[in-house]
Each structure stands twice: as structure tokens, then as C-alpha cells.
Design a protein around this motif. Structure first.
Motif, PDB file in Angstrom:
ATOM      1  N   UNK A  87     -23.745  20.146 156.905  1.00 57.39           N
ATOM      2  CA  UNK A  87     -24.648  19.825 158.303  1.00 57.39           C
ATOM      3  C   UNK A  87     -26.022  19.395 157.799  1.00 57.39           C
ATOM      4  N   UNK A  88     -26.633  19.800 157.058  1.00 56.69           N
ATOM      5  CA  UNK A  88     -28.010  19.715 156.494  1.00 56.69           C
ATOM      6  C   UNK A  88     -27.985  18.180 155.790  1.00 56.69           C
ATOM      7  N   UNK A  89     -27.001  17.942 155.151  1.00 57.03           N
ATOM      8  CA  UNK A  89     -26.883  16.790 154.397  1.00 57.03           C
ATOM      9  C   UNK A  89     -26.540  15.541 155.064  1.00 57.03           C
ATOM     10  N   UNK A  90     -25.797  15.973 156.219  1.00 54.52           N
ATOM     11  CA  UNK A  90     -24.964  14.847 156.855  1.00 54.52           C
ATOM     12  C   UNK A  90     -23.886  14.196 156.419  1.00 54.52           C
ATOM     13  N   UNK A  91     -23.070  14.869 155.758  1.00 56.14           N
ATOM     14  CA  UNK A  91     -21.722  14.555 155.102  1.00 56.14           C
ATOM     15  C   UNK A  91     -21.025  15.596 154.682  1.00 56.14           C
ATOM     16  N   UNK A  92     -19.619  15.326 154.501  1.00 59.06           N
ATOM     17  CA  UNK A  92     -18.883  16.374 153.854  1.00 59.06           C
ATOM     18  C   UNK A  92     -19.094  16.629 152.608  1.00 59.06           C
ATOM     19  N   UNK A  93     -18.837  17.722 152.008  1.00 63.07           N
ATOM     20  CA  UNK A  93     -19.083  18.279 150.798  1.00 63.07           C
ATOM     21  C   UNK A  93     -17.741  19.106 150.276  1.00 63.07           C
ATOM     22  N   UNK A  94     -17.759  19.165 149.058  1.00 67.52           N
ATOM     23  CA  UNK A  94     -16.758  19.955 148.326  1.00 67.52           C
ATOM     24  C   UNK A  94     -17.203  21.009 147.370  1.00 67.52           C
ATOM     25  N   UNK A  95     -16.851  22.148 147.456  1.00 68.26           N
ATOM     26  CA  UNK A  95     -16.926  23.135 146.599  1.00 68.26           C
ATOM     27  C   UNK A  95     -16.249  23.147 145.378  1.00 68.26           C
ATOM     28  N   UNK A  96     -16.886  22.925 144.306  1.00 74.24           N
ATOM     29  CA  UNK A  96     -16.000  22.943 142.960  1.00 74.24           C
ATOM     30  C   UNK A  96     -15.864  24.052 142.396  1.00 74.24           C
ATOM     31  N   UNK A  97     -16.847  25.035 142.203  1.00 71.91           N
ATOM     32  CA  UNK A  97     -16.855  26.207 141.543  1.00 71.91           C
ATOM     33  C   UNK A  97     -17.823  27.273 142.203  1.00 71.91           C
ATOM     34  N   UNK A  98     -17.568  28.428 142.097  1.00 71.03           N
ATOM     35  CA  UNK A  98     -18.454  29.442 142.505  1.00 71.03           C
ATOM     36  C   UNK A  98     -18.606  30.680 141.498  1.00 71.03           C
TER      37      UNK A  98
END
Length: 269
Positions: free
Chosen positions: A209-220
Motif C-alpha cells: 500500500x505504501x509503495x502503490x504496487x504489488x510486492x513479493x516476499x522472497x525470504x524472511x
């Protein structure tokens, strides 16, 4: 002779203190920058690689850091990946994680009080979203004030101010989409997130929401990786006509992009 002995003891204690101070700098550098090679650490700290390896051996013996094979995202080149050193759970415990047990107990109580099962999970998810949303309000002004191409870096700076030691790297790969990787080298709630991945999922949704695009979590970190890595795709550039002018934009489509919640907080490997 007595004075000489006392002087020698003082010099030895001073040397031990200096060694410990340098060792702490090595551990802190790994915390701030993520899993690092001995060469990386030597360059950042202005030490010789031999000195860094000596401190790393001591930190490994103390179970503060551990050697790992560097993970490679995308196509792997020739040769064996360089060995990197990452903080262990014990090492991370030394950096502001004293309240993890209390947080985990509180979330467990919320889940049980809500009835357990799906209802309990929904209650934990609601709490995670509310917590991260309140945290994100501190970041919103900084992100929105930045130019679109600088917003991921602005978010990284805001996260670093909250202790997440965040950095960004640009990815330009022929084998995958171009964009930026938002890396959080420290997570104050890593142990809690390991038990309650809803915290990671809520965080990824807020980043989206902050960046205005979808994001993908690759690792945690919560799932055993050395760093929390979130991929932020680069916005496509407007096509140009032969005269070098931007072509008219297509009619906007109404859609909502959210973070990939199913992969948030999970190691895709």
C-alpha cells in the motif's frame, strides 16, 4: 617487579577490551548489512581479512555467528558460492529482542481467547494488521514526499530509523523482472514472527500500500533466512512513438494489488 606485573595485567585487560570491541563491530556490521563474507567485513571495517577471520572464528565459537553458503537468487554462475557469515538466533538476541517471549504469549492468548482455530487466526491477523498499519503511518509522509523512483529507498530509511537496518538494491536480470529488493537485515520480532507468520504477511501488505504496487516476499529472518527480502517490481515505462514522444496512455483499469500473502513469511525454496 610488582609494578611491572600490574602494568602487564593492565595491558592485557586493555587488549582484551579492544578485541571484544572489535568483535562487537564485526557482529554489528553483519546485523546492519546481512550475511557477509570475510572480504566484505574487512572492507567495511578497515581491517585485514586475517584479523576479520580471527574475530569470526571467536564469534562462531560463541554461537554468535554461523558460516553459511551464500544463497543465489536466479541463475547461479560458475564456481562454488562464497561462504558468508550470518547472525545466529543467539546473536540476534543480543540486539533488542528482550520482549519476544512476552509478545508471543500475548498473541497466543489472543488466538485462544478468540476461540482458537480459524477464528483465533483471524484475530491474530487483525491484530498484526492494526499494529503494522499504525507503524506505517510514521513512514507514509516520508514515502509520499519522495519521487516515485525513490520511494523504496525512502521506506528503507524509515525502517532503519525503527531498527530494521534496511537497505535497497536494484535488480536488472535477463532471467527475471527488473525492480528493487528491499532488505531488512534485522527484525526485532523475529522469534515471534516465526510462530505467527501473520506479522510478516501484514507487513508485506503495508509495503504494497505504501509503495502503490504489488510486492513479493522472497525470504524472511523468521523462517531461517539471513535477511528479510521483499521484491518491488519497477513500474513499466510509457511506450514512445517514433518521434520520441510518449504514446497516449491506455485507459486506466480498476484493480487492487496486494502483497503475495501466501508467500509472506515463508521461504520459497
Amino acid at each position: 617487579m610488582k609494578y611491572v606485573g600490574g602494568a602487564a595485567q593492565g595491558a592485557a585487560e586493555e587488549q582484551t577490551t579492544g578485541e571484544r570491541r572489535t568483535r562487537n563491530r564485526v557482529a554489528r556490521s553483519i546485523l546492519d548489512h546481512g550475511p557477509s563474507t570475510a572480504a566484505d567485513l574487512a572492507q567495511r571495517l578497515g581491517l585485514t581479512q586475517a584479523a576479520v577471520r580471527r574475530h569470526l572464528d571467536a564469534l562462531v565459537a560463541e554461537n554468535v555467528v554461523e558460516p553459511r553458503e551464500r544463497r543465489v537468487y536466479g541463475q547461479r554462475g560458475r564456481g562454488r558460492p562464497a561462504r558468508v557469515f550470518a547472525l545466529t538466533d543467539c546473536g540476534r538476541d543480543a540486539f533488542d529482542q528482550a520482549y519476544d517471549a512476552l509478545a508471543a504469549d500475548a498473541l497466543r492468548w489472543i488466538a485462544e481467547t478468540a476461540g482458537g482455530g480459524a477464528e483465533g487466526q483471524a484475530a491474530v491477523s487483525a491484530f498484526a494488521r492494526a499494529r503494522v498499519a499504525a507503524q506505517a503511518e510514521r513512514y507514509r509522509a516520508a514515502v509520499e514526499a519522495a519521487a516515485p523512483e525513490d520511494r523504496t529507498r525512502a521506506l528503507a530509511r524509515a525502517l532503519s530509523a525503527d531498527g530494521y537496518a534496511a537497505t535497497t538494491t536494484t535488480t536488472n536480470s535477463d532471467s527475471g523482472p527488473a525492480g528493487e529488493q528491499l532488505c531488512q537485515h534485522h527484525c526485532p520480532v523475529a522469534h515471534t514472527a516465526e510462530q505467527f507468520p501473520e506479522l510478516c504477511e501484514a507487513e508485506a501488505e503495508v509495503f504494497s500500500r505504501l509503495l502503490g504496487t504489488h510486492v513479493q516476499r522472497l525470504a524472511t529472518i523468521a523462517h531461517g533466512d539471513g535477511v528479510c527480502t521483499t521484491f518491488v517490481p519497477r513500474a513499466p515505462q510509457a511506450p514512445q512513438n517514433p518521434q520520441g514522444q510518449a504514446a497516449p496512455a491506455a485507459a486506466p483499469q480498476t484493480h487492487t494489488d496486494q502483497a503475495t500473502a501466501r508467500t509472506s513469511g515463508r521461504n520459497p525454496a
